[in-house]
Design a protein around this motif. Structure first.
Motif, PDB file in Angstrom:
ATOM      1  N   LEU A 136       0.818  -1.215   0.000  1.00 58.50           N
ATOM      2  CA  LEU A 136       0.000   0.000   0.000  1.00 58.50           C
ATOM      3  C   LEU A 136       0.850   1.263   0.000  1.00 58.50           C
ATOM      4  O   LEU A 136       1.961   1.289   0.528  1.00 58.50           O
ATOM      5  N   ARG A 182       7.168  -7.186   3.749  1.00 63.02           N
ATOM      6  CA  ARG A 182       6.068  -7.654   4.606  1.00 63.02           C
ATOM      7  C   ARG A 182       4.946  -8.277   3.764  1.00 63.02           C
ATOM      8  O   ARG A 182       4.375  -9.319   4.123  1.00 63.02           O
ATOM      9  N   TYR A 240      12.230   0.391  14.462  1.00 58.77           N
ATOM     10  CA  TYR A 240      10.790   0.629  14.367  1.00 58.77           C
ATOM     11  C   TYR A 240      10.522   1.457  13.117  1.00 58.77           C
ATOM     12  O   TYR A 240      11.408   2.190  12.650  1.00 58.77           O
ATOM     13  N   GLN A 243       7.175 -11.593  12.416  1.00 59.28           N
ATOM     14  CA  GLN A 243       6.714 -12.494  13.486  1.00 59.28           C
ATOM     15  C   GLN A 243       5.186 -12.416  13.636  1.00 59.28           C
ATOM     16  O   GLN A 243       4.525 -13.411  13.906  1.00 59.28           O
ATOM     17  N   PHE A 244       4.657 -11.213  13.438  1.00 58.70           N
ATOM     18  CA  PHE A 244       3.201 -11.049  13.546  1.00 58.70           C
ATOM     19  C   PHE A 244       2.486 -11.839  12.444  1.00 58.70           C
ATOM     20  O   PHE A 244       1.464 -12.482  12.690  1.00 58.70           O
ATOM     21  N   GLU A 264       9.718  -7.927  13.957  1.00 59.62           N
ATOM     22  CA  GLU A 264       8.429  -8.305  14.564  1.00 59.62           C
ATOM     23  C   GLU A 264       7.268  -8.222  13.582  1.00 59.62           C
ATOM     24  O   GLU A 264       6.247  -8.891  13.765  1.00 59.62           O
ATOM     25  N   SER A 285       9.119   4.210  12.726  1.00 61.90           N
ATOM     26  CA  SER A 285       9.385   5.644  12.920  1.00 61.90           C
ATOM     27  C   SER A 285      10.869   5.978  12.779  1.00 61.90           C
ATOM     28  O   SER A 285      11.236   7.153  12.643  1.00 61.90           O
ATOM     29  N   TYR A 340       1.945   2.529   3.305  1.00 57.21           N
ATOM     30  CA  TYR A 340       2.795   1.540   3.982  1.00 57.21           C
ATOM     31  C   TYR A 340       1.911   0.638   4.849  1.00 57.21           C
ATOM     32  O   TYR A 340       0.978   1.091   5.468  1.00 57.21           O
ATOM     33  N   ASN A 341       2.281  -0.622   4.895  1.00 59.05           N
ATOM     34  CA  ASN A 341       1.457  -1.556   5.671  1.00 59.05           C
ATOM     35  C   ASN A 341       2.227  -2.052   6.892  1.00 59.05           C
ATOM     36  O   ASN A 341       2.339  -3.231   7.132  1.00 59.05           O
ATOM     37  N   LEU A 342       2.759  -1.109   7.636  1.00 63.58           N
ATOM     38  CA  LEU A 342       3.571  -1.494   8.792  1.00 63.58           C
ATOM     39  C   LEU A 342       2.870  -1.124  10.101  1.00 63.58           C
ATOM     40  O   LEU A 342       2.229  -0.077  10.190  1.00 63.58           O
ATOM     41  N   VAL A 343       3.013  -1.984  11.088  1.00 60.46           N
ATOM     42  CA  VAL A 343       2.464  -1.692  12.418  1.00 60.46           C
ATOM     43  C   VAL A 343       3.503  -0.836  13.145  1.00 60.46           C
ATOM     44  O   VAL A 343       4.653  -1.250  13.290  1.00 60.46           O
ATOM     45  N   PRO A 344       3.127   0.364  13.587  1.00 60.56           N
ATOM     46  CA  PRO A 344       4.136   1.320  14.076  1.00 60.56           C
ATOM     47  C   PRO A 344       4.896   0.870  15.329  1.00 60.56           C
ATOM     48  O   PRO A 344       6.000   1.331  15.561  1.00 60.56           O
ATOM     49  N   TYR A 345       4.277  -0.006  16.126  1.00 61.13           N
ATOM     50  CA  TYR A 345       4.939  -0.398  17.376  1.00 61.13           C
ATOM     51  C   TYR A 345       5.633  -1.754  17.278  1.00 61.13           C
ATOM     52  O   TYR A 345       5.974  -2.342  18.309  1.00 61.13           O
ATOM     53  N   LEU A 346       5.822  -2.254  16.067  1.00 61.83           N
ATOM     54  CA  LEU A 346       6.588  -3.484  15.878  1.00 61.83           C
ATOM     55  C   LEU A 346       7.870  -3.158  15.124  1.00 61.83           C
ATOM     56  O   LEU A 346       7.849  -2.354  14.182  1.00 61.83           O
TER      57      LEU A 346
END
Lengths: 224, 352
Positions: A91, A155, A139, A107-108, A104, A141, A94-100
Motif C-alpha cells: 500500500l 512484509r 521501528y 513475526q506477527f 516483529e 518511525s 505503507y502496511n507497517l504496524v508502528p509499534y513493531l
C-alpha cells in the motif's frame, strides 16, 4: 492461467443525479508469471479497481474470480481468509504496524498465518535484495520513507501470496530503488510464478511490465 | 496478546499513564472498602466474638441494647442455658491516671455465664472479684497496663484492669467488660434490673415473655446506630467509583482505538481477521487493568502498614477478591465499547 479475473465489472457510488460511475464494464485478467501495470490519472478509478480485485469492495455488477473462487459467493470471513492466503497488498500508506520492529512485522504474520510463509533463508535473501537486512531491529518511525516502503514490500511478500496487488509501491523511492523494486517484481513473477498487479503513476516501472493497462474515466483499455 | 504486549512495551509513557489511572482508581476502591470493612468490624466485633445468634431485648427498645432494660421480675421467670448470657450495656468515658481518656462501651456480664467464661484473653485473667475489668487491647495501645485503674464518667470508684482481650469493639468504641453490678452502678439502676438484654448462641432462642422480643443477630447489627447509613454510604461511593472507572477506561480505550483505526484498516486489508484485532484490544485492556491492580494492591498493603492504629481499616480476602474481579470485569466492559469501531473499520480507506 488466470489467477484473478474481473468480468464486466461496474462500480458506481450515489443514486440518481448524484450517481458516479467509477468503473465501467471492466474486463481484466492477470496471469501467474506476469507483471500487469495499471496506469491512469488521479481519480480515474485505479484504486477502486484495486480494492475490487482484492475483495475489499464488491462491484455494483459483474464478477470477480480469484483462484477459481468467486468473491461475491464468499462470506466476509472467507474473503479475509482468501486475502490472507492468496493476496499480498503493498500500500501507498505503507502496511507497517508502528509499534513493531521490522523483525516483529514478520513475526506477527507468523502468528496469524502459521504455514507457507517464506523460509528464514528466503526472507533473509529478500531483505538483502531490498537492502534492509540491517534494519530488522528498527521501528517504522526510525526509517526513511523509502526504507519503510521496502519493508512494506517485504512484509507483503513474506506470506508468499500467489497474487500481489500494489498501490503506488514506488511513490517514495528514488530511481535506483525503483529499478530494484521493478526488478524484484519481475523476478517474483518469472522465478516464483506470482501474478503482480501494480497500480501506479510511475512510468519508471513500465519496462518491467508484461502488460500495461490504462484506466481513464472508469474505462480500461490495454495500452501495450 | 502479541500486538498488545508489543504496543505497551513501545508506548511506555502512554500506557504507563493508563496503568497509573487504573492504579489510582483501584487504590481508592481498595482503601474505601478497607475503611468500610474496618468500620463495620469495629461496630460488630464484640457481638461477633460472643458467637451471638439471637438477642433478646425489651420490645419497646427499638432494637437497641443501650435502650433496653430487663427487670428482675422478668428474668426471674427465665432459666438460661449454657448458650445464653445476660449483657448490660452502658456508654462510658474511661479515665486513667496517666493515659488519655477513652470513650468506651461498658459491657456488664454474669461471670458464670458463657460470654465471660469463653472470653479469650491476650494477657491477665477473667474478672473474678469486685471492681475489676477486662478491656479491649486498644487500651494497651493507648498506654494502659495490667493493674492500672480506670474511673468511669464522674464516678469516684476506681476499677482495676485485670485482663486484655482482642477484637472487643462495639459501635466503633472499645469494650470494657465488668460485672452486672458495676453496670447497674454506671446506669444508676437499682437491683430490680438484671441486664440490658440476653445474648444467645441458639438461633431459635426466645424468652417466652411478652414484653421481651428476640431478634436475629443480623437485624440487631443493622439497627446499631449509624451502621446501615455508614455501610450504605461506603457502598455507594465504591459503586460510583466502579462506574467512573468503567467510563474512564472506556474513554481511554476508545481514544486509543480511534488513533489505531488507520493501522487496523491496513491489517484488515491484509486479511488479518477482525477477531484478532478485537482480541488484541480486550487482552490489552486486561493487561492494563491487571497491571494497575497489582500495583494498587501493593500500594494498599503499604498504606495499611503505615496507617496509625486508630484508623479503622480492615481487609477481608473474599471481599478484596470480589472487588478485584469487579474491576477486571469493568476493564473488559470498557474494552468492549470500542470493539464496534474495530468491527466497522473499512480497509478500503487505506487505498487510494
Amino acid at each position: 492461467m488466470s489467477v484473478i479475473e474481473l468480468t464486466n465489472v461496474n462500480k458506481s457510488f450515489g443514486v440518481d443525479t448524484s450517481k458516479i460511475d467509477v468503473l465501467q464494464n471492466i474486463n481484466f485478467s492477470a496471469q501467474k508469471g506476469e507483471v500487469s501495470l495499471i496506469v491512469g490519472p488521479s481519480g480515474s478509478g485505479k484504486s477502486t479497481f484495486l480494492t475490487i480485485a482484492g475483495g475489499l469492495q464488491t462491484p455494483s455488477s459483474g464478477q470477480v474470480v480469484v483462484e477459481s473462487e468467486t468473491m461475491s459467493q464468499l462470506s466476509p470471513k472467507d474473503r479475509d481468509a482468501l486475502r490472507l492466503r492468496k493476496i499480498g497488498f503493498i500500500l501507498q500508506a505503507y502496511n507497517l504496524v508502528p509499534y513493531l520492529t521490522v523483525a516483529e512485522q514478520f513475526q506477527f504474520v507468523d502468528r496469524i498465518k502459521t504455514q507457507h510463509n517464506l523460509s528464514t533463508s528466503d526472507l533473509n535473501a529478500l531483505l538483502q535484495d531490498l537492502d534492509i537486512a540491517n534494519l530488522v531491529k528498527k521501528y517504522p518511525s526510525e526509517l526513511s520513507g523509502g526504507q519503510m516502503q521496502r519493508v512494506a514490500i517485504a512484509r507483503a511478500l513474506y506470506p508468499d501470496p500467489e497474487i500481489i496487488l500494489a498501490d503506488e509501491p514506488t511513490a517514495a523511492l528514488d530511481s535506483e530503488r525503483v529499478a530494484v523494486v521493478g526488478q524484484l517484481f519481475q523476478d517474483l513473477a518469472r522465478q516464483r510464478d506470482k501474478a503482480l498487479v501494480v497500480v501506479t503513476h510511475d512510468m519508471r516501472l513500465e519496462k518491467y511490465a508484461d502488460h500495461i493497462y490504462e484506466i481513464l474515466d472508469g474505462r480500461m483499455k490495454q495500452a501495450s | 496478546m502479541f500486538l498488545a504486549l508489543k504496543e505497551i512495551k513501545h508506548e511506555k509513557l502512554r500506557y504507563g499513564l493508563i496503568i497509573g489511572m487504573v492504579l489510582l482508581i483501584s487504590y481508592l476502591v481498595y482503601i474505601l472498602s478497607g475503611l468500610a470493612f474496618g468500620l463495620a468490624q469495629q461496630n460488630t466485633q464484640g457481638v461477633e466474638s460472643w458467637g451471638a445468634e439471637r438477642i433478646v431485648l425489651d420490645k419497646d427498645a427499638n432494637t437497641s441494647l443501650q435502650q433496653s432494660l430487663l427487670t428482675k421480675s422478668q428474668t426471674d421467670k427465665l432459666t438460661l442455658s449454657k448458650n445464653e448470657s445476660y449483657v448490660g450495656q452502658s456508654s462510658v468515658v474511661a479515665k486513667g491516671a496517666k493515659a488519655r481518656n477513652i470513650s468506651a462501651q461498658f459491657i456488664g456480664l454474669d461471670t458464670k455465664q458463657y460470654i465471660a467464661q469463653d472470653m479469650k484473653l491476650t494477657s491477665g485473667h477473667q474478672v473474678n472479684g469486685a471492681n475489676q475489668v477486662v478491656v479491649d487491647s486498644q487500651f494497651q495501645q493507648d498506654g494502659y497496663k495490667l493493674g492500672d485503674t480506670l474511673k468511669f464518667n464522674s464516678k469516684t470508684q476506681a476499677y482495676t484492669i485485670v485482663g486484655f482481650t482482642e477484637n472487643a469493639k462495639l459501635n466503633i468504641a472499645p469494650i470494657i467488660y465488668g460485672n452486672l453490678s458495676t453496670w447497674r452502678t454506671l446506669k444508676n439502676l437499682p437491683d430490680s434490673f438484671t441486664a440490658s438484654g440476653i445474648v444467645s448462641k441458639n438461633a431459635k432462642y426466645t424468652s417466652g415473655i411478652a414484653q421481651l422480643k428476640s431478634y436475629d443477630v443480623h437485624t440487631f447489627i443493622q439497627a446499631l446506630p449509624g451502621y446501615s447509613a455508614q455501610n450504605t454510604t461506603f457502598t455507594l461511593m465504591i459503586g460510583f467509583l466502579m462506574v467512573i472507572s468503567i467510563v474512564v477506561i472506556a474513554v481511554f480505550l476508545y481514544i486509543l482505538t480511534i488513533q489505531k483505526l488507520p493501522n487496523y484498516a491496513v491489517l484488515r486489508a491484509q486479511g488479518v481477521p477482525a477477531k484478532t484485532l478485537v482480541q488484541n484490544t480486550i487482552s490489552q485492556a486486561l493487561l492494563l487493568v491487571s497491571g494497575g491492580l497489582v500495583l494498587a494492591i501493593a500500594l494498599t498493603a503499604l498504606t495499611a502498614s503505615v496507617l496509625p492504629m486508630g484508623v479503622p481499616i480492615g481487609f477481608n480476602l473474599p471481599l478484596l477478591a470480589v472487588i478485584t474481579v469487579g474491576i477486571i470485569l469493568t476493564g473488559i466492559l470498557g474494552a468492549i465499547i470500542p470493539v464496534r469501531l474495530i468491527l466497522k473499520v473499512d480497509p478500503v480507506s487505506v487505498i487510494g
